[in-house]
Design a protein around this motif. Structure first.
Motif, PDB file in Angstrom:
ATOM      1  N   LEU A   1      -5.261   8.544   3.484  1.00 54.04           N
ATOM      2  CA  LEU A   1      -3.729   8.578   2.762  1.00 54.04           C
ATOM      3  C   LEU A   1      -2.602   7.677   3.404  1.00 54.04           C
ATOM      4  O   LEU A   1      -1.636   7.698   3.271  1.00 54.04           O
ATOM      5  N   GLY A   2      -3.202   6.912   4.442  1.00 52.92           N
ATOM      6  CA  GLY A   2      -2.123   6.220   5.135  1.00 52.92           C
ATOM      7  C   GLY A   2      -1.563   6.646   6.222  1.00 52.92           C
ATOM      8  O   GLY A   2      -0.651   5.958   6.854  1.00 52.92           O
ATOM      9  N   VAL A   3      -1.772   7.914   6.877  1.00 48.63           N
ATOM     10  CA  VAL A   3      -0.942   8.571   7.809  1.00 48.63           C
ATOM     11  C   VAL A   3      -1.139   7.730   9.093  1.00 48.63           C
ATOM     12  O   VAL A   3      -0.389   7.470  10.001  1.00 48.63           O
ATOM     13  N   ASN A   4      -2.683   7.474   9.387  1.00 46.90           N
ATOM     14  CA  ASN A   4      -2.820   7.031  10.515  1.00 46.90           C
ATOM     15  C   ASN A   4      -2.533   5.480  10.590  1.00 46.90           C
ATOM     16  O   ASN A   4      -2.108   5.031  11.802  1.00 46.90           O
ATOM     17  N   ALA A   5      -2.412   5.075   9.221  1.00 47.69           N
ATOM     18  CA  ALA A   5      -2.152   3.658   9.259  1.00 47.69           C
ATOM     19  C   ALA A   5      -0.642   3.171   9.726  1.00 47.69           C
ATOM     20  O   ALA A   5      -0.135   2.592  10.174  1.00 47.69           O
ATOM     21  N   GLY A   6       0.299   4.274   9.151  1.00 46.64           N
ATOM     22  CA  GLY A   6       1.711   4.200   9.554  1.00 46.64           C
ATOM     23  C   GLY A   6       1.825   4.521  11.026  1.00 46.64           C
ATOM     24  O   GLY A   6       2.809   3.662  11.618  1.00 46.64           O
ATOM     25  N   ALA A   7       0.976   5.184  11.917  1.00 48.94           N
ATOM     26  CA  ALA A   7       1.175   5.378  13.079  1.00 48.94           C
ATOM     27  C   ALA A   7       0.924   4.034  13.885  1.00 48.94           C
ATOM     28  O   ALA A   7       1.431   3.789  14.813  1.00 48.94           O
ATOM     29  N   ALA A   8      -0.320   3.589  13.346  1.00 52.74           N
ATOM     30  CA  ALA A   8      -0.798   2.518  13.966  1.00 52.74           C
ATOM     31  C   ALA A   8       0.265   1.207  13.796  1.00 52.74           C
ATOM     32  O   ALA A   8       0.359   0.462  14.693  1.00 52.74           O
ATOM     33  N   ALA A   9       0.681   0.922  12.617  1.00 55.66           N
ATOM     34  CA  ALA A   9       1.727   0.233  12.208  1.00 55.66           C
ATOM     35  C   ALA A   9       3.028   0.207  13.381  1.00 55.66           C
ATOM     36  O   ALA A   9       3.571  -0.793  13.848  1.00 55.66           O
TER      37      ALA A   9
ATOM     38  N   ALA B   1      -4.470   4.166  -0.390  1.00 56.53           N
ATOM     39  CA  ALA B   1      -5.357   2.999  -0.189  1.00 56.53           C
ATOM     40  C   ALA B   1      -4.307   1.739  -0.160  1.00 56.53           C
ATOM     41  O   ALA B   1      -4.632   1.004   0.629  1.00 56.53           O
ATOM     42  N   ALA B   2      -3.300   1.805  -0.956  1.00 58.16           N
ATOM     43  CA  ALA B   2      -2.432   0.651  -1.018  1.00 58.16           C
ATOM     44  C   ALA B   2      -1.587   0.568   0.148  1.00 58.16           C
ATOM     45  O   ALA B   2      -1.372  -0.512   0.968  1.00 58.16           O
ATOM     46  N   LEU B   3      -1.095   1.752   0.889  1.00 58.29           N
ATOM     47  CA  LEU B   3      -0.455   1.893   2.082  1.00 58.29           C
ATOM     48  C   LEU B   3      -1.333   1.332   3.345  1.00 58.29           C
ATOM     49  O   LEU B   3      -1.080   0.713   4.112  1.00 58.29           O
ATOM     50  N   ASN B   4      -2.476   2.036   3.267  1.00 53.88           N
ATOM     51  CA  ASN B   4      -3.646   1.601   4.237  1.00 53.88           C
ATOM     52  C   ASN B   4      -3.704  -0.015   4.416  1.00 53.88           C
ATOM     53  O   ASN B   4      -3.688  -0.443   5.341  1.00 53.88           O
TER      54      ASN B   4
END
Length: 325
Positions: A85-93, A144-147
């Motif tokens: 759901l993109g939570v980890n991707a937000g932290a990584a960004a 998926a889009a946010l990821n």
């Protein structure tokens, strides 16, 4: 209670294996001397590398397992996962931005950007997915889009800035290899607070799982429960991602396994997830250290290899069926 005791035994076994096995082969007697004798040649290996790595794996696994179970309940999406759901991707960004713009290269500088990034993307994914009217499909598509967008941004930062590439090349795959005592003591307050808050929310989440109308009829406030749960997920995922990078599929797989054992009651699901998720993470980390000696395969790679088929299995099994959370 018998099931929890067995789960605790599995966790104890995973902890022992994590301390006893690694890229450098040590006999059980050498490991024991490394634990107890400061003069032993194995003492630095055990105390400076394996013990911090094991404790960090315990904390991060617990955080991801609880976050996955809570997200699946809050979103009513059986495929919800902090990574999907993109939570980890937000932290990584956010961490990539902090490294690129401000030159941050350690956990002390990662934690606050990671928490902010996780919170913003969690809220954005929920809004884009439709908010209260969100369906599992829309939430999965939004995630998926946010990821894709955020990890593309992270890759671009690493390509454009060699300093960021050097600092983040192992971190972005999800790794416990850089664990240090300072990292463990820094992450402990955040994950500890998140664990306590998650367990406190177990009963309110049970009401929320019945639907907003049923929750109100039981005297609960769905909006408050949902907001508090998202805040706890942000705290857990942000701290875990800052410590060892984005790790996927653990938060998806473990809650499904646990529900098959306990049923949907969050008062049992959350404690089991808190115990069994670190078993999976530590097991994957040990496997990655053993199969590639004298090198190692990062734990994020191992969990992806294991979790991908599991994700497809649950997707196919749930197709055309009502999901019971």
């Amino acid at each position: 209670m018998t099931g929890l005791a067995l789960a605790a035994l599995l966790l104890a076994l995973a902890l022992v294996l994590s301390i006893g096995l690694g890229a450098r082969a040590l006999s059980p007697s050498e490991v024991w001397r490394g634990l107890t004798d400061p003069a032993s040649p194995a003492y630095p290996v055990v105390h400076r590398m394996r013990l911090p790595r094991t404790v960090l794996g315990l904390l991060v696994g617990t955080a991801i397992g609880l976050a996955g179970a809570m997200l699946q309940t809050v979103t009513r999406n059986p495929l919800a996962d902090p990574g999907l759901l993109g939570v980890n991707a937000g932290a990584a960004a956010a961490v990539a931005t902090a490294t690129w713009v401000f030159g941050v290269t350690d956990f002390g500088g990662y934690i606050w950007p990671a928490l902010l990034g996780a919170g913003v993307v969690t809220a954005a994914g929920y809004v884009v997915g439709g908010g209260r009217s969100a369906t599992p499909a829309r939430l999965a598509l939004a995630g998926a889009a946010l990821n894709a967008a955020l990890f593309s941004y992270v890759s671009a930062v690493m390509l454009l800035d060699s300093k960021s590439l050097e600092a983040m090349r192992f971190w972005t795959t999800g790794s416990l290899a850089s664990a240090a005592p300072a990292t463990v003591t820094s992450v402990l307050p955040f994950i500890g607070a998140g664990i306590v808050a998650a367990l406190v929310l177990a009963r309110p989440l049970n009401a929320l799982a019945l639907g907003d109308d049923a929750a109100r009829a039981l005297g609960s406030r769905p909006a408050v429960i949902r907001a508090a749960s998202i805040g706890v997920v942000t705290l857990l995922c942000g701290a875990a991602t800052a410590a060892c990078g984005p790790i996927v599929f653990v938060g998806l797989t473990v809650p499904h396994i646990v529900r098959s054992l306990t049923g949907p009651d969050l008062r049992w699901v959350l404690p089991y997830c808190a115990i069994l998720a670190p078993v999976l993470l530590l097991g994957a980390d040990v496997l990655g250290r053993v199969v590639a000696r004298p090198g190692e395969v990062q734990v994020g790679v191992v969990t992806s290899v294991v979790g991908g088929p599991v994700f497809l299995y649950f997707l196919l099994r749930r197709r055309g069926k009502a999901v019971r959370l």
